[in-house]
Design a protein around this motif. Structure first.
Motif, PDB file in Angstrom:
ATOM      1  N   PRO A  20     -20.747  -8.084   2.042  1.00  0.00           N
ATOM      2  CA  PRO A  20     -20.515  -8.322   3.284  1.00  0.00           C
ATOM      3  C   PRO A  20     -19.483  -7.981   3.811  1.00  0.00           C
ATOM      4  N   LYS A  21     -19.415  -7.580   4.773  1.00  0.00           N
ATOM      5  CA  LYS A  21     -18.480  -6.496   6.107  1.00  0.00           C
ATOM      6  C   LYS A  21     -16.883  -6.156   5.646  1.00  0.00           C
ATOM      7  N   GLN A  22     -16.273  -7.443   5.242  1.00  0.00           N
ATOM      8  CA  GLN A  22     -15.566  -7.852   4.848  1.00  0.00           C
ATOM      9  C   GLN A  22     -15.252  -6.503   4.070  1.00  0.00           C
ATOM     10  N   TYR A  23     -15.905  -6.532   2.834  1.00  0.00           N
ATOM     11  CA  TYR A  23     -15.977  -5.560   1.620  1.00  0.00           C
ATOM     12  C   TYR A  23     -16.108  -5.039   1.651  1.00  0.00           C
ATOM     13  N   ILE A  24     -16.977  -3.670   2.972  1.00  0.00           N
ATOM     14  CA  ILE A  24     -17.652  -2.346   2.784  1.00  0.00           C
ATOM     15  C   ILE A  24     -15.616  -1.522   2.983  1.00  0.00           C
ATOM     16  N   HIS A  25     -15.566  -0.593   2.037  1.00  0.00           N
ATOM     17  CA  HIS A  25     -14.644   0.142   1.955  1.00  0.00           C
ATOM     18  C   HIS A  25     -14.386   1.116   2.964  1.00  0.00           C
ATOM     19  N   VAL A  26     -13.529   0.981   3.631  1.00  0.00           N
ATOM     20  CA  VAL A  26     -13.397   2.218   4.400  1.00  0.00           C
ATOM     21  C   VAL A  26     -12.393   3.479   4.231  1.00  0.00           C
ATOM     22  N   ASN A  27     -12.288   3.761   3.860  1.00  0.00           N
ATOM     23  CA  ASN A  27     -11.176   5.266   3.479  1.00  0.00           C
ATOM     24  C   ASN A  27     -10.619   4.882   2.182  1.00  0.00           C
ATOM     25  N   SER A  28     -11.137   4.292   1.486  1.00  0.00           N
ATOM     26  CA  SER A  28     -10.615   4.075  -0.199  1.00  0.00           C
ATOM     27  C   SER A  28      -9.913   2.581   0.008  1.00  0.00           C
ATOM     28  N   ARG A  29     -10.221   1.644   1.284  1.00  0.00           N
ATOM     29  CA  ARG A  29      -9.833   0.586   0.847  1.00  0.00           C
ATOM     30  C   ARG A  29     -10.980  -0.477   1.153  1.00  0.00           C
ATOM     31  N   MET A  30     -11.095  -1.581   1.104  1.00  0.00           N
ATOM     32  CA  MET A  30     -12.119  -2.531   1.835  1.00  0.00           C
ATOM     33  C   MET A  30     -11.639  -3.120   3.006  1.00  0.00           C
ATOM     34  N   LEU A  31     -12.079  -3.314   3.985  1.00  0.00           N
ATOM     35  CA  LEU A  31     -12.125  -3.710   5.354  1.00  0.00           C
ATOM     36  C   LEU A  31     -10.452  -4.682   4.853  1.00  0.00           C
ATOM     37  N   VAL A  32     -10.989  -5.927   4.256  1.00  0.00           N
ATOM     38  CA  VAL A  32     -10.511  -6.945   3.983  1.00  0.00           C
ATOM     39  C   VAL A  32      -8.813  -6.443   3.566  1.00  0.00           C
ATOM     40  N   THR A  33      -8.321  -5.865   3.264  1.00  0.00           N
ATOM     41  CA  THR A  33      -7.076  -5.266   2.370  1.00  0.00           C
ATOM     42  C   THR A  33      -6.519  -4.814   3.715  1.00  0.00           C
ATOM     43  N   ASP A  63      -8.292  -4.321  -5.025  1.00  0.00           N
ATOM     44  CA  ASP A  63      -7.878  -3.482  -3.910  1.00  0.00           C
ATOM     45  C   ASP A  63      -6.560  -3.712  -2.934  1.00  0.00           C
ATOM     46  N   VAL A  64      -5.841  -4.666  -3.504  1.00  0.00           N
ATOM     47  CA  VAL A  64      -4.515  -4.877  -2.327  1.00  0.00           C
ATOM     48  C   VAL A  64      -3.377  -3.968  -3.717  1.00  0.00           C
ATOM     49  N   ARG A  65      -3.752  -4.487  -5.259  1.00  0.00           N
ATOM     50  CA  ARG A  65      -3.109  -3.729  -6.084  1.00  0.00           C
ATOM     51  C   ARG A  65      -2.863  -2.209  -5.424  1.00  0.00           C
ATOM     52  N   ARG A  66      -4.580  -1.519  -6.205  1.00  0.00           N
ATOM     53  CA  ARG A  66      -4.534  -0.538  -5.676  1.00  0.00           C
ATOM     54  C   ARG A  66      -3.901   0.366  -4.140  1.00  0.00           C
ATOM     55  N   GLY A  68      -0.777  -0.729  -3.191  1.00  0.00           N
ATOM     56  CA  GLY A  68       0.364  -0.903  -3.172  1.00  0.00           C
ATOM     57  C   GLY A  68       1.569  -1.955  -2.346  1.00  0.00           C
ATOM     58  N   LEU A  69       0.050  -2.755  -2.272  1.00  0.00           N
ATOM     59  CA  LEU A  69       0.574  -4.029  -1.742  1.00  0.00           C
ATOM     60  C   LEU A  69       1.050  -5.031  -2.877  1.00  0.00           C
ATOM     61  N   ASP A  70       2.157  -6.164  -2.191  1.00  0.00           N
ATOM     62  CA  ASP A  70       1.885  -7.331  -2.826  1.00  0.00           C
ATOM     63  C   ASP A  70       1.033  -8.499  -3.658  1.00  0.00           C
ATOM     64  N   ALA A  71       0.686  -7.977  -4.590  1.00  0.00           N
ATOM     65  CA  ALA A  71      -0.597  -9.137  -5.087  1.00  0.00           C
ATOM     66  C   ALA A  71       0.152 -10.306  -5.268  1.00  0.00           C
ATOM     67  N   GLU A  72       1.087 -10.488  -5.130  1.00  0.00           N
ATOM     68  CA  GLU A  72       1.821 -11.815  -6.221  1.00  0.00           C
ATOM     69  C   GLU A  72       2.123 -13.071  -4.968  1.00  0.00           C
ATOM     70  N   LYS A  73       1.773 -12.182  -3.983  1.00  0.00           N
ATOM     71  CA  LYS A  73       2.175 -13.208  -2.072  1.00  0.00           C
ATOM     72  C   LYS A  73       0.597 -13.689  -2.275  1.00  0.00           C
ATOM     73  N   ILE A  74      -0.295 -12.944  -2.851  1.00  0.00           N
ATOM     74  CA  ILE A  74      -1.537 -14.011  -2.752  1.00  0.00           C
ATOM     75  C   ILE A  74      -1.441 -15.493  -3.799  1.00  0.00           C
ATOM     76  N   ALA A  75      -0.981 -16.456  -2.926  1.00  0.00           N
ATOM     77  CA  ALA A  75      -1.158 -17.820  -3.844  1.00  0.00           C
ATOM     78  C   ALA A  75      -2.145 -18.721  -4.497  1.00  0.00           C
ATOM     79  N   GLY A  76      -3.562 -18.261  -4.128  1.00  0.00           N
ATOM     80  CA  GLY A  76      -4.316 -19.093  -4.698  1.00  0.00           C
ATOM     81  C   GLY A  76      -5.695 -18.460  -3.853  1.00  0.00           C
ATOM     82  N   PHE A  77      -7.139 -19.222  -4.139  1.00  0.00           N
ATOM     83  CA  PHE A  77      -8.299 -19.115  -3.166  1.00  0.00           C
ATOM     84  C   PHE A  77      -8.589 -19.604  -3.697  1.00  0.00           C
ATOM     85  N   ALA A  78      -9.482 -20.244  -2.098  1.00  0.00           N
ATOM     86  CA  ALA A  78     -10.162 -21.536  -1.745  1.00  0.00           C
ATOM     87  C   ALA A  78     -12.101 -20.823  -1.337  1.00  0.00           C
TER      88      ALA A  78
END
Length: 242
Positions: A20-33, A63-66, A68-78
């Motif tokens: 899926p497009k949102q998981y394509i890597h651009v400059n070392s990050r996925m677009l969703v990140t 990818d969020v952790r790589r 340098g973002l706060d993955a703990e702020k992610i409360a969950g997945f639906a």
């Protein structure tokens, strides 16, 4: 409590890719990140809920952790739903947390939830700015929701059969809605419940249920740079900017 709901369950069938497009890597990050970064760093957003297939959930967190973002702020997945709006409803229900909270939310004497909000964004929009987030929350006072919009630049026509022009529309009264869209959680959740079980499958835009329910939605100027990646040309345009 302000929750951001990021939609990342689409398949992106208009871009030739085995993922899926949102998981394509651009400059070392996925677009969703890129889409997640402003949600995870903006101080008025207290938690982020993500709609994504289970197969991608761990990859998103990593990818969020790589980055340098706060993955703990992610409360969950639906889990993604049958269509976009069903996915939103799944995310709303995860936000509420449990059936007991859901029942209290719908109770007229449980007023604490009246001030809770949900902001909905797309995982395929990597150019959301902090300035846009601030504008959304600033504009919410006195309204049930906020939607960024862009004015129509082209002449707009109405055709009832798709083959001939029936009417010229006043483009000064027509706007294109953008994400993110911000809503009072209680009212927006009720607006979505009112569309069950079948009408919700006909919804295309996040704000449609709110408008159908008579919610007061303020419009603010959108951002042309905050485009959604839909085609291969969009992906190339995004890669040049990221």
């Amino acid at each position: 409590m302000n929750t951001a709901l990021l939609l990342s369950g689409g398949t992106g069938s208009r871009i030739p890719s085995n993922i899926p497009k949102q998981y394509i890597h651009v400059n070392s990050r996925m677009l969703v990140t890129y889409a997640l970064e402003p949600l995870l760093t903006f101080p008025l957003i207290h938690r982020v809920v993500i709609v994504a297939e289970q197969a991608w959930q761990e990859a998103i967190v990593e990818d969020v952790r790589r980055a340098g973002l706060d993955a703990e702020k992610i409360a969950g997945f639906a889990a993604p739903g049958e269509n976009r709006q069903s996915s939103i409803l799944n995310g709303l229900e995860l936000t509420l947390g449990c059936i007991d909270v859901e029942k209290r939310l719908l109770s007229s004497n449980y007023a604490d939830f009246d001030r809770h909000t949900v902001l909905i964004h797309d995982g395929a929009r990597p150019f959301l700015s902090v300035e846009m987030l601030k504008a959304c929350y600033d504009a919410l006072e006195g309204h049930d929701g906020v939607m960024p919009v862009l004015p129509m630049k082209d002449t707009v026509y109405l055709s009832r059969n798709g083959r001939q022009v029936d009417e010229l529309l006043d483009r000064g009264c027509i706007y294109a809605g953008q994400a993110p869209e911000l809503f009072l959680l209680k009212k927006y959740y009720q607006a979505n419940l009112a569309l069950l079980p079948e009408r919700i499958l006909e919804i295309n835009g996040s704000t449609e249920p709110a408008v159908m329910a008579g919610m007061d939605i303020a419009m603010i100027p959108g951002d042309e740079k905050n485009f959604k990646i839909t085609t291969e040309a969009d992906l190339q345009r995004a890669a040049e900017r990221l």
